[in-house]
Design a protein around this motif. Structure first.
Motif, PDB file in Angstrom:
ATOM      1  N   UNK A 131      42.969  44.697  41.307  1.00  0.00           N
ATOM      2  CA  UNK A 131      43.856  43.968  42.229  1.00  0.00           C
ATOM      3  C   UNK A 131      45.321  44.192  41.857  1.00  0.00           C
ATOM      4  N   UNK A 132      45.625  44.179  40.567  1.00  0.00           N
ATOM      5  CA  UNK A 132      47.011  44.424  40.134  1.00  0.00           C
ATOM      6  C   UNK A 132      47.479  45.812  40.564  1.00  0.00           C
ATOM      7  N   UNK A 133      46.622  46.803  40.361  1.00  0.00           N
ATOM      8  CA  UNK A 133      46.982  48.179  40.707  1.00  0.00           C
ATOM      9  C   UNK A 133      47.177  48.317  42.212  1.00  0.00           C
ATOM     10  N   UNK A 134      46.288  47.746  42.996  1.00  0.00           N
ATOM     11  CA  UNK A 134      46.405  47.829  44.452  1.00  0.00           C
ATOM     12  C   UNK A 134      47.695  47.202  44.955  1.00  0.00           C
ATOM     13  N   UNK A 135      48.167  46.170  44.273  1.00  0.00           N
ATOM     14  CA  UNK A 135      49.363  45.445  44.721  1.00  0.00           C
ATOM     15  C   UNK A 135      50.634  45.909  44.017  1.00  0.00           C
ATOM     16  N   UNK A 136      50.519  46.868  43.127  1.00  0.00           N
ATOM     17  CA  UNK A 136      51.686  47.364  42.418  1.00  0.00           C
ATOM     18  C   UNK A 136      52.271  46.356  41.448  1.00  0.00           C
ATOM     19  N   UNK A 137      51.416  45.490  40.887  1.00  0.00           N
ATOM     20  CA  UNK A 137      51.863  44.462  39.955  1.00  0.00           C
ATOM     21  C   UNK A 137      51.798  44.994  38.521  1.00  0.00           C
ATOM     22  N   UNK A 138      52.913  44.933  37.821  1.00  0.00           N
ATOM     23  CA  UNK A 138      52.943  45.307  36.403  1.00  0.00           C
ATOM     24  C   UNK A 138      52.406  44.130  35.596  1.00  0.00           C
ATOM     25  N   UNK A 139      51.111  43.987  35.616  1.00  0.00           N
ATOM     26  CA  UNK A 139      50.477  42.798  35.071  1.00  0.00           C
ATOM     27  C   UNK A 139      50.298  42.818  33.564  1.00  0.00           C
ATOM     28  N   UNK A 140      49.791  41.694  33.079  1.00  0.00           N
ATOM     29  CA  UNK A 140      49.504  41.529  31.657  1.00  0.00           C
ATOM     30  C   UNK A 140      48.058  41.065  31.511  1.00  0.00           C
ATOM     31  N   UNK A 141      47.316  41.740  30.675  1.00  0.00           N
ATOM     32  CA  UNK A 141      45.959  41.331  30.334  1.00  0.00           C
ATOM     33  C   UNK A 141      45.938  41.014  28.848  1.00  0.00           C
ATOM     34  N   UNK A 142      45.581  39.787  28.520  1.00  0.00           N
ATOM     35  CA  UNK A 142      45.489  39.375  27.114  1.00  0.00           C
ATOM     36  C   UNK A 142      44.034  39.007  26.845  1.00  0.00           C
ATOM     37  N   UNK A 143      43.351  39.847  26.096  1.00  0.00           N
ATOM     38  CA  UNK A 143      41.964  39.593  25.732  1.00  0.00           C
ATOM     39  C   UNK A 143      41.916  38.755  24.458  1.00  0.00           C
ATOM     40  N   UNK A 144      41.097  37.721  24.474  1.00  0.00           N
ATOM     41  CA  UNK A 144      40.939  36.908  23.271  1.00  0.00           C
ATOM     42  C   UNK A 144      39.720  37.431  22.519  1.00  0.00           C
ATOM     43  N   UNK A 145      39.987  38.185  21.480  1.00  0.00           N
ATOM     44  CA  UNK A 145      38.927  38.753  20.648  1.00  0.00           C
ATOM     45  C   UNK A 145      38.721  37.830  19.453  1.00  0.00           C
ATOM     46  N   UNK A 146      38.625  38.369  18.258  1.00  0.00           N
ATOM     47  CA  UNK A 146      38.426  37.556  17.053  1.00  0.00           C
ATOM     48  C   UNK A 146      38.602  38.434  15.834  1.00  0.00           C
ATOM     49  N   UNK A 147      39.050  37.824  14.746  1.00  0.00           N
ATOM     50  CA  UNK A 147      39.100  38.557  13.489  1.00  0.00           C
ATOM     51  C   UNK A 147      37.695  38.988  13.073  1.00  0.00           C
TER      52      UNK A 147
END
Length: 254
Positions: A131-147
């Protein structure tokens, strides 16, 4: 992030927002001016969160979403867009843990962890990224992983394997989506106190773990706020891409 108003006008989707870190992140980002969609399966808890935000003059919209279902993800994202507009920031937080030794982990437990933590995280990112790519949005994805995805942690082998997959997913998506202006990063918390583990850390076993940590303390959810805001920001988030940031009080080096 130097100016909290930088999130004003931004639409944020937080998954796994009914409790724990997800709930904390949703409320914190709303208080920073973002329009927040809080997604989870337990909608009654999300409605409580939305009322709390409303009392503070913030915007949180509850969205039913089971990340184990791609159809549910697509429907949930469409609902977010209809209510708040295009998504600018995804906090890909939904996850579960099974605490067990490898020899005692069941097939059902393994599948449940990977269905949520790996498959779910990937397809939420995929749907939002598209959706971000289709709309030309320079988005941010923050994945919550773990140590636990970076170093072994006691009786968290399968959970750690799933979070290691999230770490590698972060790096792969960061490269694929960089040309679209989308930054994809991961936060790897260590031990963080939440309502779900409060009883354990108050127990003798939990206190032993705390005593063995480098700073002899369990982190609080707000200890992650600065890192999340940095990665979500329009400015700093534009040049930090593919970063795997440990927020663990030095646990992985101890």
């Amino acid at each position: 992030m130097s100016d909290a108003r930088e999130l004003a006008g931004k639409t944020v989707l937080v998954t796994g927002a009914s409790s724990g870190l997800g709930r904390h992140f949703a409320l914190m980002l709303a208080r920073k001016g973002a329009r927040v969609a809080a997604a989870a399966r337990r909608t009654s808890l999300l409605e409580d969160l939305a009322r709390e935000a409303d009392a503070l003059g913030c915007t949180i919209v509850p969205v039913a979403m089971d990340v184990a279902s791609v159809d549910a993800i697509k429907a949930g994202v469409a609902e977010v867009e209809a209510a708040l507009g295009p998504i600018h920031i995804l906090v890909n937080n939904a996850g579960i843990a099974v605490q067990a030794k490898a020899l005692s982990t069941t097939e059902a437990e393994f599948d449940r962890v990977f269905s949520t933590n790996v498959r779910g995280a990937f397809f939420v990112a995929q749907v939002c990224g598209q959706r971000m790519i289709e709309r030309g949005i320079a988005g941010r994805v923050v994945n919550i992983a773990s140590v636990a995805g970076l170093v072994p942690m006691p009786q968290l082998g399968v959970y750690g394997m799933s979070k290691a997959a999230v770490v590698q997913m972060t790096r792969a998506l960061a490269i694929e989506w960089a040309r679209h202006g989308i930054s994809v990063n991961a936060i790897c918390p260590g031990y963080v106190a939440t309502d779900l583990n409060a009883a354990f850390f108050g127990s003798e076993a939990g206190q032993k773990i705390t005593a063995a940590l480098p700073k002899r303390r369990i982190a609080q959810p707000h200890d992650l706020d600065g890192t999340l805001l940095l990665l979500a920001s329009p400015e700093a988030g534009a040049v930090i891409n593919g970063a795997i940031i440990s927020v663990d009080d030095g646990y992985m080096h101890s």
